[in-house]
Write a protein that holds these residues in place. Structure first.
Motif, short mmCIF file in Angstrom:
data_model
loop_
_atom_site.label_atom_id
_atom_site.label_comp_id
_atom_site.label_asym_id
_atom_site.label_seq_id
_atom_site.Cartn_x
_atom_site.Cartn_y
_atom_site.Cartn_z
N GLY A 59 32.85 62.51 -1.24
CA GLY A 59 33.79 62.59 -2.35
C GLY A 59 35.23 62.50 -1.91
N SER A 370 32.26 68.62 -14.75
CA SER A 370 33.05 67.63 -14.02
C SER A 370 34.47 67.61 -14.57
CB SER A 370 32.41 66.24 -14.15
OG SER A 370 32.38 65.83 -15.51
N SER A 411 32.88 66.92 -8.39
CA SER A 411 34.10 66.18 -8.06
C SER A 411 34.41 65.15 -9.13
CB SER A 411 33.94 65.48 -6.71
OG SER A 411 33.16 64.30 -6.85
N ASN A 413 34.69 62.04 -8.74
CA ASN A 413 33.92 60.82 -8.51
C ASN A 413 32.42 61.07 -8.41
OD1 ASN A 413 34.14 62.10 -6.07
ND2 ASN A 413 35.26 60.46 -5.04
N ASP A 431 24.61 63.18 -5.12
CA ASP A 431 25.13 62.31 -6.16
C ASP A 431 24.71 62.88 -7.51
OD1 ASP A 431 25.14 60.11 -8.15
OD2 ASP A 431 25.81 58.91 -6.45
N ALA A 470 40.83 61.10 -2.81
CA ALA A 470 39.45 60.90 -3.20
C ALA A 470 38.89 59.69 -2.47
CB ALA A 470 39.33 60.71 -4.70
N SER A 473 39.96 55.76 -2.93
CA SER A 473 41.29 55.63 -3.54
C SER A 473 42.27 55.00 -2.56
CB SER A 473 41.79 56.99 -3.99
OG SER A 473 41.94 57.86 -2.91
#
Length: 473
Positions: A59, A370, A411, A413, A431, A470, A473
């Motif tokens: 993440g 989230s 997270s 993402n 995930d 992140a 990014s």
């Protein structure tokens, strides 16, 4: 691990950090560290502290953005607030009993007597110091301003001694600041009774069944009650909920506030949560006016369980959790309603929680959300379950024979962090959409929090305070 995660109701708006904006706190003026001796702006330097040497964290990017020596910080959106003592050491925060359950820092500085400290504002992405303020305080803590805007409070207390006849008295001055160090409001509280600061209000107990909400900076106080025989009503600073016994909801969310009807286990009717306009007291929505979701046990049209929670109010929708029945104390039904029409949106999700529901639903962090409020994860008796908030559709649930996982944090993402029954010292990262295990032995201190505005991840260990972009990014 001593910090947990739940959703804290309210908008995650933030004030932009304005470089070079002066401020003051009493006789000690704020100092802008972005200007040199001539007053000309200087280019802010990127913070450079210890280099992170721990394991890669799903993440987060592989390379840190910046770091500092051991410290904790208050997340103000696009800025972190640090507190430095007169000796130049960063405050490390709690844990304290009233710290937020979402794992963020609540109380950052506390002392028996007011003492001078430096408030240091750093850019989330670079760590550059944007501003410092010198204040005298016995408390510096995270709070929110109106509409959930991230802010912090500075308290300074003074005691008036008795003249021999009069009683000794305590006066506490509360000043709330925004993310750019600008003063948002100030209030005085007289007496030794406990109070809290939330959404630009002083929150204190008026009597057993009543909370008094006093606007900071002036305005008419508002009383919030829990009605019913032997009713009690309190404010939980950890999750910012009103506690009416079996009914729980965000005390203030934007321009609304909640109160509880039938707030007592001695009543024959179940507890109901009522949302009203914060300023006028006019009723806006109530659990009594909507149809309980499928799976909630009814007897002659009335719920057999008084347990009811509002978990979130956002974008015209209300996320609720209902006790399934009088003899199903560990089972809850989650459902979302449209605020305007009162109609349920999507389906409902039924979970038998792993422990007493007071310990799992929005209290000790076993239900997590989230940052974009698309997904939620819950600790059930069969392990972790993940569902979509918008329609209640289940994404996945653990299978029989798998090691039971308790969710800690999601997270931005889509990484879900959680512990297993084998150990709470190491953390799994999976995930959130596919249940694929990404890491199975992440140290608990390295589970990141996520800055509200940027999505940058940060955590504090004995080795330092580390900030990462992140992943991707």
């Amino acid at each position: 691990m001593n910090k947990y995660t739940v959703m804290a109701a309210g908008l995650v708006l933030s004030l932009g950090l304005v470089a070079g904006c002066g401020s003051s706190d009493g006789p000690e003026a704020g100092k802008d560290t972005e200007k040199g001796a001539s007053g000309a702006p200087q280019k802010a330097a990127k913070a450079e502290g210890p280099v992170y040497g721990g394991p890669a964290i799903p993440g987060l990017a592989d390379k840190q953005a910046w770091s500092l020596p051991r410290a904790d910080a208050i997340d103000l959106g696009d800025a972190f607030l640090f507190v430095k003592s007169g000796a130049g050491e960063y405050a490390a925060g709690g844990p304290y009993k009233d710290d937020p359950l979402d794992g963020t820092t609540g109380l950052l500085h506390s002392s028996d007597q007011p003492e001078p400290v430096d408030l240091e504002f750093r850019d989330v992405k670079t760590g550059a110091v944007r501003k410092t303020l010198k204040v005298t305080a016995d408390r510096v803590a995270a709070t929110t301003w109106r509409d959930g805007v991230p802010a912090f409070e500075v308290r300074t207390s003074s005691t008036t001694e008795s003249d021999g006849l009069s009683a000794e008295g305590t006066t506490t001055t509360v000043t709330v600041y925004g993310s750019d160090g600008t003063e948002l409001g100030k209030a005085e509280h007289k007496g030794d009774t406990e109070f809290h600061v939330h959404e630009g209000h002083l929150i204190e107990q008026a009597d057993q069944a009543t909370l008094l909400l006093t606007p900071i900076g002036g305005g008419k106080p508002r009383k919030v009650t829990c009605g019913g025989m032997q009713a009690s009503c309190s404010f939980d600073p950890r999750n910012k909920d009103i506690d009416g016994g079996q009914g729980h909801a965000p005390l203030i969310t934007g321009k609304y506030t909640f109160h509880v009807n039938n707030g007592s286990t001695y009543e024959t009717d179940p507890e109901e949560l009522v949302m009203s306009d914060l300023a006028t007291g006019e009723k806006v929505w109530s659990t009594a006016d909507v149809t309980p979701p499928k799976g909630v046990e009814l007897k002659k049209g009335v719920r057999t369980s008084g347990s009811i929670r509002v978990l979130d109010v956002r974008d015209g929708r209300i996320l609720t959790a209902w006790g399934a029945g009088a003899f199903s104390t560990d089972t809850w039904i989650t459902a979302t309603y449209d605020l305007a029409s009162g109609k349920q949106i999507g389906g409902s999700t039924k979970y038998a929680y792993a422990d007493y529901p007071g310990d799992t639903v929005n209290t000790e962090g076993s239900s997590v959300f989230s940052p974009d409020h698309q997904l939620a994860a819950a600790a059930t008796e069969g392990g972790t379950a993940v569902w979509q908030l918008a329609d209640g559709k289940e994404v996945w649930v653990q299978k029989e024979g798998e090691k039971l996982m308790t969710p800690l944090r999601l997270s931005p993402n889509g990484v879900l962090y959680g512990t297993t029954e084998e150990s709470d010292e190491t953390v799994l990262a999976v995930d959130a959409r596919t249940k694929k295990v990404l890491v199975k032995d992440l140290p608990s201190d390295n589970v990141p929090l996520f800055a509200k505005a940027s999505g940058y991840g940060y955590f504090s260990t004995d080795d330092g305070f580390f900030v990462f972009p992140a992943a991707g990014s």
